[in-house]
Each structure stands twice: as structure tokens, then as C-alpha cells.
Design a protein around this motif. Structure first.
Motif, PDB file in Angstrom:
ATOM      1  N   ASP A   1       0.833  -1.204   0.000  1.00 41.18           N
ATOM      2  CA  ASP A   1       0.000   0.000   0.000  1.00 41.18           C
ATOM      3  C   ASP A   1       0.869   1.255   0.000  1.00 41.18           C
TER       4      ASP A   1
ATOM      5  N   HIS B   1      -2.423  -1.726  -8.063  1.00 43.76           N
ATOM      6  CA  HIS B   1      -2.069  -2.609  -6.949  1.00 43.76           C
ATOM      7  C   HIS B   1      -2.925  -3.873  -7.043  1.00 43.76           C
TER       8      HIS B   1
ATOM      9  N   HIS C   1      -7.241   3.228  -1.275  1.00 44.13           N
ATOM     10  CA  HIS C   1      -6.954   3.277  -2.712  1.00 44.13           C
ATOM     11  C   HIS C   1      -7.967   4.154  -3.447  1.00 44.13           C
TER      12      HIS C   1
ATOM     13  N   LEU D   1      -6.964  -0.596  -7.929  1.00 45.69           N
ATOM     14  CA  LEU D   1      -6.789  -1.761  -7.072  1.00 45.69           C
ATOM     15  C   LEU D   1      -7.580  -2.935  -7.632  1.00 45.69           C
TER      16      LEU D   1
END
Length: 305
Positions: free
Chosen positions: A50, A65, A82, A89
Motif C-alpha cells: 500500500d 495494486h 486506494h 486496485l
């Protein structure tokens, strides 16, 4: 479901989770039946992946991510972080729950982290189709050392997309870290557990793919091995009082990768890392924040401490 493969500057793999922050009077903490925590005990989203993603996004890089998250309040915190910071994400289901840790933070900013290793299973895997689609869209992939990233290394290495990893406080011997060290083109690690940082760095470069290895050393700066030459990188002066060292290594890695993707030489990239790491040490443990591009460039162009 396979995500749309929109262009990505950096794909961050793994390392999503939450930390519970407890400010303690000192470390090591002497045994006592109880302690009164006047500053409060707070839980916030943000573990190594993160924080790297946050640092990259704050510097203007298109960041995606990928990790496993639980359907739980902790996973909701990660998703919200996020969403609020505009970081793409892909969160795959994790029945065991979202990773979590407890960080004991001393008044001088040092920390002791207690990781809950029950939030995963050895058979966990990233779906290959999802991973291939995201990797193919990326200019660079940063692989954290959390599960199930180790299983993804052979496929990622075969894509030809440059890889980086952070071995954190590796002692140079633990076999778990070796596949990451040998598969990455850029390797970050802490010098904290290394009796001879340069020796370990050269072993990584000799045995693996890395042409750039960085060992961070806190207030003593960092060691940079690039193209066979070792350089000492001085620490940057923090822009405010140091309150917590959590996330400093992740910030260093993110800023270094920003410089690398911008075509900067390794020494300049490491200077970026030092500035970002120093900034991270001024951010209270219960917040998730990262240096922006203007402040990074200003700090990197200023005088060395």
C-alpha cells in the motif's frame, strides 16, 4: 474476472493490509501487567505494498495494486485508501481475511512490528490470466515479499518487464527471500541485519539479475551498488521532526523507481529515495501520506545534510 489492461507505469504486487498503531513509552517495552496508552490505539490501512503504491501515485505515476483482500472491515479500509488516493486496485478474495499487524512505536520513531501470519494460506495464488494482463500493461513491476508473490516470480520474470523487490530486514541467509533477490532487476533491502552490507549486495548482483541493489541504513543514508560500483548515499534532512520510521523504506523504493522510470541515473534515483524516506519519517504512524513531486524535486536539488 480479468481487469482491463489500461497502461500502467508500475504494477505493485502484494503487501496490502492494515496496521494497528500503539505508541509506547520506550522500546524494548519492559514487562508490565498493563500500560495506559494516552495517545490512543488506532488502526489504519497501509502495509508495504500500500505504501509503495501510495508513494508512486503521489509522484504522478499510473499505479495499479494487485493483492488478496478479505471481505472484512480491514479490507474495507484498504479499499477506501486506494479509492480516496485514486490508486487502481484489483482485490481478489482472501477467505482467511485481510493481513494485519500491530506496530509498537517508540517516542524516537523506532518501531516493532507484530505480523499476523494467519491471514493467508500456502496454496494461495494469483490467477494467471489476471496477472498476465496486468503485467503486460506495465512498464515496471514491484513485487513485495508477501504470499503469494513468490509463486508468481517465474511467470513475471518471463514477461521481460523489469522487476523490483524489497527484502526488508533480510539477514542475507533466510532462504525465503532468495527467489525475490535473484529474480529482480532492482533490489532494495535494509542494512539493519547485515554485518557486511556491501558483501550481501554483491552476492545478490553476482547470483541474480539485479544490476542495481540498494541497502538503506536509516540516518546513515544508504549503500548503492550500480554497474559494479558501490556508492554511499547520504541521508536527507527531514523537513519536520521525526515521529515514526514506518514506511520509510517503502517511500525510498517508490521515489527511486520514479527516478528510474524518468531515466535518471542511479545516484539521482537514490537521492530521490533518501528525500522521500526522510519525509516518511515525519508522518505520524496513524496516517498514510507520501511526498509529492514538487517537494521531492526541491529536496533532491537542495544541499546534502
Amino acid at each position: 474476472m480479468t481487469p482491463q489492461a489500461e497502461p500502467i507505469d508500475v504494477l505493485v504486487l502484494g503487501g496490502a493490509g492494515v496496521d494497528t498503531i500503539v505508541r509506547v513509552p520506550e522500546l524494548p517495552l519492559p514487562y508490565a501487567d498493563s500500560y495506559m496508552i494516552d495517545s490512543g490505539i488506532r488502526t489504519r490501512a497501509g502495509q508495504t505494498g500500500d505504501f509503495v503504491a501510495l508513494g508512486l501515485a503521489a509522484l504522478g505515476l499510473r499505479t495499479h495494486h494487485l493483492d488478496l483482500l478479505g471481505d472484512d472491515p480491514e479490507g474495507d479500509l484498504v479499499r477506501a485508501l486506494h479509492r480516496e488516493r485514486g490508486i487502481a486496485l484489483t482485490a481478489l478474495p482472501q477467505p482467511a481475511g485481510t493481513r494485519r499487524a500491530v506496530n509498537l512505536v517508540a517516542p524516537d520513531g523506532r518501531r516493532l512490528s507484530l505480523y499476523d501470519t494467519s491471514r493467508g494460506h500456502p496454496d494461495d495464488r494469483f490467477p494467471e490470466e489476471t496477472l498476465r494482463a496486468l503485467a503486460a500493461a506495465g512498464r515496471h513491476i514491484h513485487v513485495t515479499i508477501t504470499q503469494p508473490c513468490a509463486h508468481a516470480l517465474p511467470m513475471l520474470a518471463a514477461t521481460g518487464v523489469p522487476l523490483s523487490t524489497d527484502l526488508h530486514d533480510w539477514d542475507g541467509e533466510n532462504p525465503y527471500h532468495e527467489p525475490f533477490a535473484l529474480a529482480a532487476d532492482v533490489v532494495f533491502l535494509s542494512a539493519a541485519a547485515l554485518p557486511d552490507p556491501e558483501r550481501t549486495m554483491r552476492r545478490i548482483a553476482e547470483r541474480g539479475r539485479a544490476r542495481t541493489v540498494v541497502a538503506t541504513a536509516g540516518a546513515e543514508g544508504a549503500y548503492l551498488l550500480a554497474d559494479g560500483e558501490t556508492t554511499r548515499i547520504p541521508a536527507a534532512a527531514p523537513p519536520a521532526p521525526v515521529v515514526d520510521s514506518n514506511g520509510a523504506g517503502d517511500a525510498f523504493a517508490a521515489a527511486f523507481l520514479y527516478g528510474r522510470l524518468a531515466g535518471e541515473p542511479p545516484q539521482r534515483c537514490a537521492r530521490f529515495g533518501a528525500v522521500a524516506g526522510a519525509y516518511a519519517c515525519t508522518v505520524p504512524a496513524d496516517r498514510a501520506d507520501a511526498v509529492g513531486r514538487d517537494d521531492l524535486l526541491k529536496g533532491a536539488d537542495g544541499p546534502n545534510p
